[in-house]
Design an enzyme around this catalytic site. Structure first.
Site, PDB file in Angstrom:
ATOM      1  N   HIS A 103       0.844  -1.208   0.000  1.00 53.36           N
ATOM      2  CA  HIS A 103       0.000   0.000   0.000  1.00 53.36           C
ATOM      3  C   HIS A 103       0.872   1.249   0.000  1.00 53.36           C
ATOM      4  CE1 HIS A 103      -4.259  -1.405   1.383  1.00 53.36           C
ATOM      5  NE2 HIS A 103      -3.758  -2.182   0.438  1.00 53.36           N
ATOM      6  N   LYS A 153       1.563  -0.110  15.113  1.00 50.74           N
ATOM      7  CA  LYS A 153       2.952  -0.210  15.544  1.00 50.74           C
ATOM      8  C   LYS A 153       3.273  -1.439  16.391  1.00 50.74           C
ATOM      9  CE  LYS A 153       4.309   3.120  13.284  1.00 50.74           C
ATOM     10  NZ  LYS A 153       4.498   2.430  12.010  1.00 50.74           N
ATOM     11  N   PRO A 160      -3.544   0.341  18.840  1.00 46.73           N
ATOM     12  CA  PRO A 160      -3.322  -0.146  17.474  1.00 46.73           C
ATOM     13  C   PRO A 160      -3.475   0.922  16.391  1.00 46.73           C
ATOM     14  CG  PRO A 160      -5.364  -1.021  18.370  1.00 46.73           C
ATOM     15  CD  PRO A 160      -4.686  -0.298  19.474  1.00 46.73           C
ATOM     16  N   TYR A 183      -8.966   5.796   7.873  1.00 44.98           N
ATOM     17  CA  TYR A 183      -9.074   6.123   9.304  1.00 44.98           C
ATOM     18  C   TYR A 183     -10.081   7.272   9.398  1.00 44.98           C
ATOM     19  CZ  TYR A 183      -4.675   3.566  10.153  1.00 44.98           C
ATOM     20  OH  TYR A 183      -3.689   2.602  10.239  1.00 44.98           O
ATOM     21  N   TYR A 232       4.435   6.484  10.052  1.00 45.46           N
ATOM     22  CA  TYR A 232       3.520   5.380   9.723  1.00 45.46           C
ATOM     23  C   TYR A 232       4.260   4.264   8.971  1.00 45.46           C
ATOM     24  CZ  TYR A 232      -0.863   3.050   8.496  1.00 45.46           C
ATOM     25  OH  TYR A 232      -1.875   2.127   8.391  1.00 45.46           O
TER      26      TYR A 232
HETATM   27  P1  FAS Z   1       1.961 -11.962  21.688  1.00 43.29           P
HETATM   28  O1  FAS Z   1       1.034 -11.556  22.802  1.00 43.29           O
HETATM   29  O2  FAS Z   1       1.452 -11.977  20.286  1.00 43.29           O
HETATM   30  O3  FAS Z   1       2.515 -13.447  21.967  1.00 43.29           O
HETATM   31  C1  FAS Z   1       2.891 -13.814  23.265  1.00 43.29           C
HETATM   32  C2  FAS Z   1       2.857 -15.337  23.340  1.00 43.29           C
HETATM   33  O4  FAS Z   1       3.345 -15.717  24.641  1.00 43.29           O
HETATM   34  C3  FAS Z   1       1.442 -15.916  23.207  1.00 43.29           C
HETATM   35  O5  FAS Z   1       1.416 -16.924  22.240  1.00 43.29           O
HETATM   36  C4  FAS Z   1       1.120 -16.441  24.603  1.00 43.29           C
HETATM   37  O6  FAS Z   1       0.350 -17.625  24.569  1.00 43.29           O
HETATM   38  C5  FAS Z   1       2.512 -16.725  25.168  1.00 43.29           C
HETATM   39  N1  FAS Z   1       2.552 -16.631  26.641  1.00 43.29           N
HETATM   40  C6  FAS Z   1       1.982 -15.688  27.428  1.00 43.29           C
HETATM   41  N2  FAS Z   1       2.239 -15.951  28.721  1.00 43.29           N
HETATM   42  C7  FAS Z   1       2.977 -17.103  28.750  1.00 43.29           C
HETATM   43  C8  FAS Z   1       3.536 -17.894  29.781  1.00 43.29           C
HETATM   44  N3  FAS Z   1       3.380 -17.541  31.061  1.00 43.29           N
HETATM   45  N4  FAS Z   1       4.215 -19.004  29.446  1.00 43.29           N
HETATM   46  C9  FAS Z   1       4.387 -19.356  28.133  1.00 43.29           C
HETATM   47  N5  FAS Z   1       3.873 -18.646  27.114  1.00 43.29           N
HETATM   48  C10 FAS Z   1       3.188 -17.538  27.426  1.00 43.29           C
HETATM   49  N6  FAS Z   1      -0.907  -4.548  16.685  1.00 43.29           N
HETATM   50  C11 FAS Z   1      -1.036  -3.887  15.519  1.00 43.29           C
HETATM   51  O7  FAS Z   1      -0.027  -3.436  14.962  1.00 43.29           O
HETATM   52  N7  FAS Z   1      -2.296  -3.698  14.947  1.00 43.29           N
HETATM   53  C12 FAS Z   1      -3.446  -4.207  15.542  1.00 43.29           C
HETATM   54  O8  FAS Z   1      -4.546  -4.034  15.032  1.00 43.29           O
HETATM   55  C13 FAS Z   1      -3.342  -4.919  16.752  1.00 43.29           C
HETATM   56  N8  FAS Z   1      -4.459  -5.452  17.359  1.00 43.29           N
HETATM   57  C14 FAS Z   1      -4.320  -6.119  18.558  1.00 43.29           C
HETATM   58  C15 FAS Z   1      -5.441  -6.673  19.234  1.00 43.29           C
HETATM   59  C16 FAS Z   1      -5.285  -7.349  20.454  1.00 43.29           C
HETATM   60  C17 FAS Z   1      -6.500  -7.926  21.176  1.00 43.29           C
HETATM   61  C18 FAS Z   1      -4.011  -7.464  21.040  1.00 43.29           C
HETATM   62  C19 FAS Z   1      -3.830  -8.156  22.389  1.00 43.29           C
HETATM   63  C20 FAS Z   1      -2.894  -6.925  20.389  1.00 43.29           C
HETATM   64  C21 FAS Z   1      -3.048  -6.257  19.142  1.00 43.29           C
HETATM   65  N9  FAS Z   1      -1.944  -5.732  18.459  1.00 43.29           N
HETATM   66  C22 FAS Z   1      -2.042  -5.062  17.288  1.00 43.29           C
HETATM   67  C23 FAS Z   1      -0.636  -5.870  18.982  1.00 43.29           C
HETATM   68  C24 FAS Z   1      -0.173  -7.260  18.627  1.00 43.29           C
HETATM   69  O9  FAS Z   1      -0.194  -7.425  17.237  1.00 43.29           O
HETATM   70  C25 FAS Z   1       1.166  -7.410  19.261  1.00 43.29           C
HETATM   71  O10 FAS Z   1       2.006  -6.277  19.026  1.00 43.29           O
HETATM   72  C26 FAS Z   1       1.880  -8.663  18.831  1.00 43.29           C
HETATM   73  O11 FAS Z   1       1.022  -9.754  19.042  1.00 43.29           O
HETATM   74  C27 FAS Z   1       3.165  -8.753  19.651  1.00 43.29           C
HETATM   75  O12 FAS Z   1       3.669 -10.014  19.495  1.00 43.29           O
HETATM   76  P2  FAS Z   1       4.387 -10.754  20.731  1.00 43.29           P
HETATM   77  O13 FAS Z   1       5.324  -9.795  21.373  1.00 43.29           O
HETATM   78  O14 FAS Z   1       4.892 -12.013  20.155  1.00 43.29           O
HETATM   79  O15 FAS Z   1       3.239 -11.024  21.815  1.00 43.29           O
HETATM   80  C1  PHB Z   2      -5.708  -4.125  10.968  1.00 45.69           C
HETATM   81  O1  PHB Z   2      -5.877  -4.362   9.762  1.00 45.69           O
HETATM   82  O2  PHB Z   2      -5.976  -4.957  11.867  1.00 45.69           O
HETATM   83  C2  PHB Z   2      -5.182  -2.775  11.379  1.00 45.69           C
HETATM   84  C3  PHB Z   2      -4.711  -1.914  10.396  1.00 45.69           C
HETATM   85  C4  PHB Z   2      -4.228  -0.660  10.770  1.00 45.69           C
HETATM   86  C5  PHB Z   2      -4.237  -0.301  12.115  1.00 45.69           C
HETATM   87  C6  PHB Z   2      -4.709  -1.177  13.089  1.00 45.69           C
HETATM   88  C7  PHB Z   2      -5.193  -2.419  12.719  1.00 45.69           C
HETATM   89  O3  PHB Z   2      -3.777   0.933  12.465  1.00 45.69           O
END
Ligand code: FAS
Ligand code: PHB
Length: 390
Positions: free
Chosen positions: A72, A297, A293, A201, A385
């Site tokens: 994009h 980032k 989100p 957005y 961005y």
């Molecule tokens: P993660 O949380 O992805 O992974 C951590 C892992 O550790 C999991 O698999 C978990 O099971 C494991 N774990 C936890 N505790 C443990 C323990 N005690 N023992 C063993 N394993 C354990 N980012 C964006 O850029 N855009 C978005 O739209 C966006 N939406 C999101 C929505 C939600 C609901 C959440 C929670 C996050 C969102 N994020 C978004 C951020 C997300 O993408 C994170 O930045 C990304 O998952 C980070 O990856 P990890 O650091 O690997 O953590």
């Molecule tokens: C998504 O596609 O999940 C998404 C894209 C842009 C954002 C947040 C989430 O800023």
């Protein structure tokens, strides 16, 4: 069991670090408290910075990303019934973002790890890091009721915001900075063509909305909702009606809908842990920081943390130098705080805050007006961005 690097967490952080280490011949083991299917069932990020794509290529896991991802060159800000396109490619000298779901990125890393023989222990209960302030750290965990121990040189805490790693650090050794936003995002996935070829957005008096996608046949939409909102109060029809009301008329009329197959509410917070290193324990990704989100980032910050930590570990094992490991926390936090700032700024600019007074509302409108009429202001938005340099 003994390994060189024990990784807690099989999300993007843990998997990407594990693959880079494996490609460099550095032995590592990943442990996760849940199974593969649970991890792949979580719907999260959708926008990858070029640095994240580069790391996936370095981890030899980028083939499907290039085949199926959507490059994009820009996105739109919608307010006062109109679109205002931010030309990322033109404003940043040719940079762009890649639309590719975190679920697929995780799936690719898992598949490559299995092909390369990397060990991941799923459904590991009571994972606990020990002696990481000393020279001989280890991890304990239980699997099917049997206790296990893994001795290692280093522990990477890639276990997300609710993980055990950060909580294992003595309170006196750690500082946490937090901001909770007074709203959440209600997200929906549906197999319907996206309403627009790029992301939108939207800032609307009824609240923020985001039109995103996973492919040209799968849409991802979000609407700002109150913190106490319940996803069961939102039928698909109610969601589509509310989304239409927050979009400019030409988008609302063009919106194609389909039954949702995922609907969830995510709270918004900014959170940073300082430092990110405690002896031989390194916090990575969401274990160390959380961003709203809005600026896309979260996942991309996890990738830059992984880049800094992998570089330090490779230097330790290959060049017998600890300079990279010693610089990890300061290096990662410098980029983290700039992304936290950007995510806070973008969130403040396009959401409606419950307690906003008339003056603050006029400031928000002036911010949007300045941003969409100043090349300097839109360039600053664009360079953040697409992702600041590693
Ligand atoms: P993660 O949380 O992805 O992974 C951590 C892992 O550790 C999991 O698999 C978990 O099971 C494991 N774990 C936890 N505790 C443990 C323990 N005690 N023992 C063993 N394993 C354990 N980012 C964006 O850029 N855009 C978005 O739209 C966006 N939406 C999101 C929505 C939600 C609901 C959440 C929670 C996050 C969102 N994020 C978004 C951020 C997300 O993408 C994170 O930045 C990304 O998952 C980070 O990856 P990890 O650091 O690997 O953590
Ligand atoms: C998504 O596609 O999940 C998404 C894209 C842009 C954002 C947040 C989430 O800023």
């Amino acid at each position: 069991m003994r390994t060189q690097v024990a990784i807690i967490g099989s999300g993007p952080s843990g998997l990407l670090l594990g693959q880079l280490l494996t490609e460099a011949g550095i032995d590592n083991v990943i442990l996760d408290r849940v199974g593969k299917d649970y991890i792949l069932g979580r719907v999260r990020a959708g926008v990858l910075e070029e640095g994240t794509v580069w790391l996936m290529d370095k981890a030899k896991s980028g083939a499907r990303l290039h085949a199926e991802g959507l490059p994009h060159d820009g996105f739109s800000l919608a307010f006062d019934g109109r679109d205002h396109r931010i030309d990322l490619h033109g404003l940043t000298g040719g940079k762009r973002v890649m639309i590719y779901g975190q679920t697929e990125l995780t799936r690719d890393l898992m598949a490559h790890r299995e092909q390369s023989g990397g060990l991941t222990i799923y459904d590991a209960a009571n994972v606990c890091p020990h002696e990481f302030e000393g020279a001989a750290p280890y991890i304990t965990y239980e699997k099917e009721g049997i206790a296990h121990r893994i001795d290692c040189d280093f522990i990477a805490g890639c276990d997300g915001f609710h993980g055990v790693s950060r909580k294992s650090v003595p309170a006196k050794a750690i500082r946490c900075f937090e901001k909770i936003y007074p709203f959440g995002w209600l997200g929906l996935l549906a197999d319907a063509p996206p309403v627009n070829h790029e992301l939108i957005y939207a800032n609307h008096p009824r609240g923020f909305a985001l039109c995103s996608m996973r492919s040209m046949t799968r849409s991802r939409y979000y609407i700002q909702c109150p913190l106490d909102e319940k996803v069961e109060n939102w039928s698909d029809d109610r969601f589509w009606d509310e989304l239409r009301r927050r979009l400019p008329a030409h988008h609302a009329e063009a919106l194609l809908t389909a039954p949702s197959f995922e609907k969830s509410i995510a709270p918004l917070r900014s959170f940073v842990t300082e430092p990110m290193r405690f002896g031989r324990l390194f916090l990575v990704g969401d274990a160390a920081h959380i961003v709203p989100p809005t600026g896309a980032k979260g996942l991309n910050l996890a990738a830059s943390d992984v880049h800094y930590l992998f570089s330090g570990l490779a230097e330790h094992y290959q060049d017998h130098s600890n300079a990279g490991l010693d610089a990890y926390s300061a290096h990662a936090l410098a980029r983290v705080w700039k992304a936290v700032r950007f995510s806070w700024w973008m969130t403040t600019m396009i959401h409606r805050f419950p307690d906003t007074g008339d003056f603050d509302q006029k400031i928000q409108e002036a911010e949007l007006d300045y941003l969409t009429h100043s090349r300097a202001a839109s360039t600053a938005l664009a360079e953040n961005y697409v992702g600041l340099p590693f």
